[in-house]
Design a protein around this motif. Structure first.
Motif, PDB file in Angstrom:
ATOM      1  N   THR A  67      -6.866  -0.366   5.352  1.00  0.00           N
ATOM      2  CA  THR A  67      -7.356   0.922   5.419  1.00  0.00           C
ATOM      3  C   THR A  67      -7.385   1.470   3.907  1.00  0.00           C
ATOM      4  O   THR A  67      -8.122   2.213   3.436  1.00  0.00           O
ATOM      5  CB  THR A  67      -6.506   1.835   6.298  1.00  0.00           C
ATOM      6  OG1 THR A  67      -6.637   1.356   7.794  1.00  0.00           O
ATOM      7  CG2 THR A  67      -6.617   3.234   6.328  1.00  0.00           C
ATOM      8  N   HIS A  68      -6.081   1.409   3.501  1.00  0.00           N
ATOM      9  CA  HIS A  68      -5.644   2.339   2.024  1.00  0.00           C
ATOM     10  C   HIS A  68      -6.000   1.129   0.771  1.00  0.00           C
ATOM     11  O   HIS A  68      -6.110   1.973  -0.282  1.00  0.00           O
ATOM     12  CB  HIS A  68      -4.280   2.380   2.015  1.00  0.00           C
ATOM     13  CG  HIS A  68      -3.937   3.657   3.342  1.00  0.00           C
ATOM     14  ND1 HIS A  68      -4.479   4.776   2.946  1.00  0.00           N
ATOM     15  CD2 HIS A  68      -3.524   3.462   4.466  1.00  0.00           C
ATOM     16  CE1 HIS A  68      -4.111   5.623   4.192  1.00  0.00           C
ATOM     17  NE2 HIS A  68      -3.540   4.690   5.186  1.00  0.00           N
ATOM     18  N   TYR A  69      -6.164  -0.021   1.088  1.00  0.00           N
ATOM     19  CA  TYR A  69      -6.199  -1.002  -0.245  1.00  0.00           C
ATOM     20  C   TYR A  69      -7.360  -1.720  -0.479  1.00  0.00           C
ATOM     21  O   TYR A  69      -7.845  -1.486  -1.670  1.00  0.00           O
ATOM     22  CB  TYR A  69      -4.861  -1.836  -0.281  1.00  0.00           C
ATOM     23  CG  TYR A  69      -4.605  -2.174  -1.889  1.00  0.00           C
ATOM     24  CD1 TYR A  69      -4.033  -1.785  -2.728  1.00  0.00           C
ATOM     25  CD2 TYR A  69      -5.152  -3.668  -2.130  1.00  0.00           C
ATOM     26  CE1 TYR A  69      -3.636  -2.186  -3.914  1.00  0.00           C
ATOM     27  CE2 TYR A  69      -4.788  -4.058  -3.226  1.00  0.00           C
ATOM     28  CZ  TYR A  69      -4.269  -3.361  -4.375  1.00  0.00           C
ATOM     29  OH  TYR A  69      -4.017  -3.927  -5.653  1.00  0.00           O
ATOM     30  N   LEU A  70      -7.859  -2.399   0.375  1.00  0.00           N
ATOM     31  CA  LEU A  70      -9.035  -3.329   0.250  1.00  0.00           C
ATOM     32  C   LEU A  70     -10.371  -2.669   0.225  1.00  0.00           C
ATOM     33  O   LEU A  70     -10.460  -1.885   1.328  1.00  0.00           O
ATOM     34  CB  LEU A  70      -8.815  -4.562   1.324  1.00  0.00           C
ATOM     35  CG  LEU A  70      -7.557  -5.492   1.414  1.00  0.00           C
ATOM     36  CD1 LEU A  70      -7.722  -6.369   2.339  1.00  0.00           C
ATOM     37  CD2 LEU A  70      -7.505  -6.036   0.056  1.00  0.00           C
ATOM     38  N   ASP A  71     -11.137  -2.627  -0.695  1.00  0.00           N
ATOM     39  CA  ASP A  71     -12.552  -2.177  -0.662  1.00  0.00           C
ATOM     40  C   ASP A  71     -13.525  -2.892   0.029  1.00  0.00           C
ATOM     41  O   ASP A  71     -14.356  -3.354  -0.475  1.00  0.00           O
ATOM     42  CB  ASP A  71     -12.890  -1.814  -2.220  1.00  0.00           C
ATOM     43  CG  ASP A  71     -13.868  -0.855  -2.137  1.00  0.00           C
ATOM     44  OD1 ASP A  71     -14.192  -0.353  -1.110  1.00  0.00           O
ATOM     45  OD2 ASP A  71     -14.192  -0.342  -3.209  1.00  0.00           O
ATOM     46  N   ILE A  86      -9.680  -0.432  -3.724  1.00  0.00           N
ATOM     47  CA  ILE A  86     -10.115   0.871  -3.578  1.00  0.00           C
ATOM     48  C   ILE A  86      -9.806   1.525  -4.526  1.00  0.00           C
ATOM     49  O   ILE A  86      -8.926   1.973  -4.809  1.00  0.00           O
ATOM     50  CB  ILE A  86     -10.058   1.498  -2.252  1.00  0.00           C
ATOM     51  CG1 ILE A  86     -10.392   0.910  -0.784  1.00  0.00           C
ATOM     52  CG2 ILE A  86     -10.877   3.168  -1.922  1.00  0.00           C
ATOM     53  CD1 ILE A  86      -9.840   1.506   0.391  1.00  0.00           C
ATOM     54  N   ARG A  87     -10.930   1.747  -5.515  1.00  0.00           N
ATOM     55  CA  ARG A  87     -10.743   2.873  -6.650  1.00  0.00           C
ATOM     56  C   ARG A  87     -10.712   4.251  -6.358  1.00  0.00           C
ATOM     57  O   ARG A  87     -11.743   4.708  -5.525  1.00  0.00           O
ATOM     58  CB  ARG A  87     -11.828   2.355  -7.679  1.00  0.00           C
ATOM     59  CG  ARG A  87     -11.774   1.105  -8.176  1.00  0.00           C
ATOM     60  CD  ARG A  87     -12.583   0.736  -9.555  1.00  0.00           C
ATOM     61  NE  ARG A  87     -12.146  -0.683  -9.879  1.00  0.00           N
ATOM     62  CZ  ARG A  87     -11.293  -0.840 -10.813  1.00  0.00           C
ATOM     63  NH1 ARG A  87     -10.938   0.451 -11.394  1.00  0.00           N
ATOM     64  NH2 ARG A  87     -11.105  -1.744 -11.482  1.00  0.00           N
ATOM     65  N   PRO A  88      -9.943   4.771  -7.110  1.00  0.00           N
ATOM     66  CA  PRO A  88     -10.082   6.471  -6.914  1.00  0.00           C
ATOM     67  C   PRO A  88     -11.422   7.080  -7.234  1.00  0.00           C
ATOM     68  O   PRO A  88     -12.106   6.401  -8.141  1.00  0.00           O
ATOM     69  CB  PRO A  88      -8.996   7.033  -7.901  1.00  0.00           C
ATOM     70  CG  PRO A  88      -8.904   5.914  -8.635  1.00  0.00           C
ATOM     71  CD  PRO A  88      -9.070   4.614  -8.203  1.00  0.00           C
TER      72      PRO A  88
END
Length: 598
Positions: free
Chosen positions: A336-340, A415-417
């Motif tokens: 959810t929060h890390y892998l793009d 995932i990049r900001p």
């Protein structure tokens, strides 16, 4: 980054001198110093990357170094301690160029330090180096950062192994057309200086390298992990990428008519207690997340239990853990929060995926996509239709279900900001940040519309349904508005490009400043005239001069450049007698400037 002792050029971390015996290793690898360095056989790969392409290339070099038994570290340039750079015998720089010849965000501190005038000329005379640039020849300052970096390291005494490589996105085969042959020459040069130890051979491309990390699953009855991304930041810590502030969403308002083709939102966040401060022209960085449906599909495809807990352990000593992942973590949080999983996969994705394939047809296609000859085919499959990583995994089902979980962080980038111009002023809205955001959606030849990860996620957040928080922090922007209250400003902001000007106008009005001139353009007054009531109130109070261009409200299209031309006498007067500052914002606006007729 260490910067002590450079004021007078003495005691600088780059001021160490090497002996002639040490210096001679470039010409004779049998020199004493060269032999000691050959025993170490270490390589440092430093990257400056804005969108992830340069980082991906740097990691590719790291993998190729591992196949040659070189001890290799891959780091962002701003993570490099210049005090230790003088001890590095071999460095490869991989640099992208952004904007109008600017360095990426994660090398700006390094860039400023490297160009200090008081660095001694021989600071890096022990360093063998190579520079790989990634750019786009359609821009006037093509690969400017790589060229300038190469020249500066040369000025400081560095020994270039090869001419600087200039990868070009405009080439039919992309930057790989330059990178592939350059890397062949680079490894030939490096292996000449640092030969393989006796008994060792280059690890075959048929062999899969070990993963960077391993996942160690915890018993199923383990307590839930703590320290997730959305934990509130400590009050005294200034929020940053590594410590974002979990800002509650106050409102999420659509500002375009329901009948309008584009969904544009004015979103407000509460930053009370965050220690965040900002000025007009600054940027808010937001860390997005994948939607639950995509997370569920990904876990089903890879046969992963989303609720399983694990801890990460590096396979090589000295490798740092990903700072944004809690330890322990769940598979659901990781995906959810890390892998793009919504990004367009790169060549390296298919190369690594091919090692896990148990299906001959899938493996052949994956190997084609990861080969130099298959880059045109890969572009047609991935880049042109903007196919996502998740969709690519669907197309290779036999391979996907065989992916070891240990390789997830090697296979898929984080995932990049995303950056958004701040559309409000703290003087007008204390403890609040507002953004004006267009929800990204477009069609390609794929049946499913393409959607922007961050904008789609933000648009879905409804603060009326409970406490909704978004990880964010603020960065200085490129716009600086005049400190002198008497200086007029001319702002040209079509569409959502008006966002930073709304912040500037609110700030200047709160300070009692007049002389604010705004040219705003959109399609139709009734459908996408953002902040109409606010502008009209400021016009009535004498704080704003407003010129609007509604391109579709009449038969002949009218754009902001037409309004500038029509009001050229006023614009010229503000420029010539008022010393006005002119600002332009907007991703797709095209302006034609002509001579002002007085």
């Amino acid at each position: 980054m260490t910067s002590q002792g450079v004021r007078n050029g003495r005691g600088s971390p780059l001021s160490r001198r090497v002996t002639s015996r040490e210096r001679s290793h470039c010409g004779d690898v049998t020199a004493g110093w060269g032999l000691s360095m050959m025993a170490e056989r270490k390589l440092l790969v430093l990257f400056g990357s804005q969108t992830g392409t340069a980082q991906d290339m740097a990691e590719r070099i790291g993998r190729e170094a591992a196949r040659r038994h070189l001890r290799c570290r891959v780091e962002a340039l701003d993570s490099c301690d210049l005090a230790n750079l003088i001890h590095e015998p071999l460095v490869v720089f991989v640099c992208a160029t952004t904007g109008q010849g600017d360095p990426p965000d994660n090398m700006k501190m390094f860039w400023r330090f490297l160009f200090r005038k008081n660095l001694p000329p021989g600071s890096l005379c022990q360093l063998d180096y190579a520079v790989l640039g990634l750019g786009d020849s359609s821009y006037p300052k093509f690969n400017f950062v790589a060229k300038k970096l190469h020249k500066r390291v040369l000025q400081l005494g560095g020994n270039p192994l090869l001419p600087v490589a200039l990868g070009d996105d405009q080439h039919d085969l992309g930057p790989d057309a330059v990178v592939d042959p350059w890397l062949v020459a680079l490894w030939d040069k490096i292996l000449t200086l640092y030969p393989l130890p006796p008994g060792l051979e280059i690890i075959s491309l048929d062999t899969c390298l070990p993963p960077k990390y391993t996942l160690h699953y915890l018993p199923e009855d383990s307590p839930p992990p703590e320290g997730a991304l959305l934990q509130p930041t400590a009050l005294r810590a200034v929020p940053s990428e590594l410590r974002p502030f979990a800002a509650p969403v106050v409102s999420n308002q659509r500002v375009t008519a329901q009948s309008h083709f584009q969904d544009v939102r004015l979103i407000e966040f509460d930053i009370t207690g965050s220690a965040i401060t900002f000025s007009a022209g600054d940027v808010v960085m937001i860390q997005p997340q994948n939607c639950p449906e995509d997370v569920q599909q990904f876990c089903q495809l890879l046969r992963l239990d989303p609720d399983r807990h694990f801890v990460l352990k590096p396979t090589e000593p000295g490798t740092s853990l990903p700072p944004l992942l809690p330890q322990p973590c769940t598979i659901r949080h990781l995906v959810t929060h890390y892998l793009d999983i919504s990004c367009v996969p790169r060549r390296s994705f298919f190369e690594l995926l091919s090692y896990f394939s148990t299906n001959e047809l899938e493996r052949e296609k994956l190997q084609e996509f990861s080969s130099a000859q298959g880059q045109e085919e890969l572009y047609s499959y991935c880049n042109r239709p903007r196919r996502t990583t998740l969709e690519a995994l669907w197309d290779f089902p036999h391979t996907t279900c065989a992916i070891p979980a240990d390789y997830l962080l090697d296979l898929i980038p984080r995932i990049r900001p995303r950056a958004f111009s701040i559309a409000s002023s703290l003087l007008a809205h204390p403890d609040r940040i507002q953004i004006l955001m267009a929800v990204v959606q477009y069609k390609t030849r794929l049946s499913k519309p393409r959607r922007g990860l961050c904008s789609t996620w933000l648009a879905s957040l409804n603060p009326e349904q409970g406490d909704v928080r978004v990880p964010l922090w603020v960065k200085k922007g490129g716009m600086k508005f005049p400190a002198d209250p008497a200086t007029p400003v001319i702002m040209i902001g079509p569409g959502t490009g008006v966002a930073p000007f709304r912040a500037a106008i609110q700030e200047r009005v709160a300070q009692g400043r007049r002389g604010n001139c705004l040219f705003f353009g959109c399609r139709q007054k009734s459908k996408d005239f953002y902040c109409q009531a606010e502008w009209e109130e400021l016009v009535a109070k004498g704080f704003l001069t407003l010129f609007t261009a509604f391109s579709r409200d009449q038969e002949e299209k009218v754009y902001v450049q037409h309004r500038i031309q029509e009001n050229r006498r006023l614009v010229w007067e503000l420029l010539s007698t008022g010393n006005a500052h002119v600002y332009l914002a907007g991703g797709s606006c095209l302006l034609y400037f002509s001579y002002f007729e007085v």
